[in-house]
Design an enzyme around this catalytic site. Structure first.
Site, PDB file in Angstrom:
ATOM      1  N   HIS A 161       0.895  -1.158   0.133  1.00 55.97           N
ATOM      2  CA  HIS A 161       0.093   0.172   0.118  1.00 55.97           C
ATOM      3  C   HIS A 161       0.616   1.322   0.000  1.00 55.97           C
ATOM      4  O   HIS A 161       0.749   2.395  -0.829  1.00 55.97           O
ATOM      5  CB  HIS A 161      -0.805   0.134   1.205  1.00 55.97           C
ATOM      6  CG  HIS A 161      -1.690   1.349   1.380  1.00 55.97           C
ATOM      7  ND1 HIS A 161      -3.072   1.212   1.178  1.00 55.97           N
ATOM      8  CD2 HIS A 161      -1.434   2.411   2.071  1.00 55.97           C
ATOM      9  CE1 HIS A 161      -3.527   2.522   1.362  1.00 55.97           C
ATOM     10  NE2 HIS A 161      -2.556   3.359   2.058  1.00 55.97           N
ATOM     11  N   HIS A 165       1.583   4.152  -3.015  1.00 58.53           N
ATOM     12  CA  HIS A 165       1.478   5.904  -2.745  1.00 58.53           C
ATOM     13  C   HIS A 165       2.554   6.441  -3.507  1.00 58.53           C
ATOM     14  O   HIS A 165       2.577   7.452  -4.263  1.00 58.53           O
ATOM     15  CB  HIS A 165       1.525   6.245  -1.348  1.00 58.53           C
ATOM     16  CG  HIS A 165       0.350   6.105  -0.530  1.00 58.53           C
ATOM     17  ND1 HIS A 165      -0.882   6.481  -1.040  1.00 58.53           N
ATOM     18  CD2 HIS A 165      -0.187   5.589   0.429  1.00 58.53           C
ATOM     19  CE1 HIS A 165      -1.831   6.658  -0.399  1.00 58.53           C
ATOM     20  NE2 HIS A 165      -1.419   5.769   0.652  1.00 58.53           N
TER      21      HIS A 165
END
Length: 447
Positions: A161, A165
């Protein structure tokens, strides 16, 4: 659209931990521990074109911060080196290897910048730090407090995750606020879930679609931090509360907290992706994942894209699966051809001649909001009014970059009925950090 917030108060609020969980498990002393981090972020480039790749550097290096907030810390393990025996170091190493491999082998992307940039990771950040984040240069992971949260390297999808980004920053660079911010969070969840399913050798229809499974300790009644297949059902615990994420535009949350609800409303595009991935079939990364990635890099997604604009880009990138993708978005109440968006107002109070101060902290990987209010004239609050004046709540330096960073906190200071002052974590001054600590932690005093 329904306007609701994850907590009972209704005043405006601006922050892998959403603010409504940080409220319950993290104290404001977090800000002081992050002071060195905030300083180190100054001047870091957000453009992929400004980076120079060191061809002799290892593909990745895991650093050990030694429970401090000094980044990047001491190198602990690099690509090609054996396990160290430090669980967090080795989990981070295994996670980044797997993440880089997925992006390279399936999406033909070389590192987060697409040009082979070495990846720098830091573990053992802070003391009992309940968060993980990408700061524009570094992947950073706390060890958790051991009471509510485990170490943040434990679920491999947390690492994927945060790495995602970085990919988003180097592609569409979705602004971390409102609908574009919720898309930023959602796309990071998309690739995180794709990695988890890939490691488990699952097809999309077999995945559990849980994000952060294992991040809670055994004492917490929760399956994970988020559920892409059923937003709002990941946890329900007497202390932590119930998962407030939404999964349909009918329930869209209008709020200034959490950078405009980026962790709350990301459930809507999350559910759209899950529906599309299952309907397309095969593995999530090779089916819907490739479509979402092509939309991200295709040039049709602007930094301030809303759900409808991103949906249209995925339909355009879907080829023979266009109808399936369009239907997935329609099921969550998003029409790909529509336009619109959400903006978070920013205002500054012009006086400190106020009687009460409200301080709120939101954001983080969990995305939960913490708040408290004090009477500035309370005799027990010695020196607080002076601290308010010195903390600069009567104006904001226009030279400061107000842009929030993914999975980092945002502090909101509100004097009586004045408009709030929102300060991203990396711009929080020492005095503002102390003010937040005094208000959010009753009875605390300056060190």
């Amino acid at each position: 659209m329904t306007s609701r917030a994850p907590s009972s108060h209704t005043s405006p609020r601006c922050t892998f931990i959403p603010p409504w969980l940080a409220e319950l498990v993290d104290g404001p002393e977090q800000a002081a521990r992050d002071e060195a981090l905030r300083a180190s972020r100054e001047g870091r480039a957000r453009s992929a074109g400004t980076a120079t790749v060191d061809l002799d550097a290892p593909a990745w290096t895991v650093h050990d911060a030694g429970s401090t907030t000094s980044l990047p810390g001491t190198p602990a393990r690099s690509a090609g080196q054996p396990e160290t025996g430090d669980v967090a170091v080795d989990e981070a190493a295994a996670g980044i290897e797997a993440t880089l491999a997925m992006f390279a082998e399936v999406l033909r992307r070389d590192s987060h910048d697409g040009a082979g940039a070495p990846v720098s990771l830091t573990v053992h950040y802070g003391s009992d730090y309940n968060n993980a984040f990408w700061d524009g240069n570094q992947l950073v992971f706390g060890d958790g407090d051991g009471r509510v949260f485990e170490r943040f390297t434990k679920p491999v999808d947390v690492l994927a995750h945060e790495f995602s980004h970085a990919v988003i920053q180097h592609t569409a660079d979705l602004t971390y606020r409102g609908q574009s911010g919720a898309l930023n969070e959602s796309v990071a969840d998309v690739f995180a879930s794709c990695l988890k399913q890939r490691l488990l050798d699952q097809e999309a229809g077999d995945g559990d679609w849980l994000i952060g499974e294992g991040i809670f300790t055994a004492s917490v009644r929760g399956r994970a931090l988020r559920d892409m297949a059923a937003p709002g059902t990941a946890y329900d615990d007497p202390e932590v509360g119930a998962d407030p994420q939404v999964g349909h535009m009918d329930d869209f949350v209008e709020t200034t907290a959490d950078n405009g609800g980026v962790h709350l409303n990301s459930g809507i595009p999350n559910k759209a992706f899950q529906l599309a991935a299952v309907a397309i079939g095969g593995t999530a990364i090779e089916g819907a994942g490739r479509i979402w990635y092509d939309a991200l890099i295709g040039g049709d997604v602007s930094a301030d894209a809303d759900f409808a604009a991103f949906a249209a880009a995925t339909v355009a990138a879907a080829g023979q699966h266009a109808d399936v993708v369009r239907d997935a978005w329609t099921q969550v109440g998003v029409e790909p051809a529509a336009t619109g968006g959400a903006a978070v107002p920013e205002a500054v109070p012009d006086t400190v001649a106020a009687a009460r101060l409200r301080v709120e902290r939101s954001g983080g990987f969990i995305g939960r909001t913490e708040s408290a209010e004090v009477d500035l004239d309370d005799p027990a609050q010695t020196g607080l009014r002076g601290l308010v004046a010195d903390a600069g709540l009567t104006g904001v330096d226009p030279a400061l970059d107000p842009t929030p960073r993914p999975d980092m906190y945002v502090y909101t200071f509100t004097l009586d009925d004045h408009e709030p002052v929102c300060v991203p974590e990396h711009r929080l001054t020492d005095l503002q950090a102390e003010l937040a600590r005094r208000v959010l932690q009753p009875g605390s005093v300056a060190d």
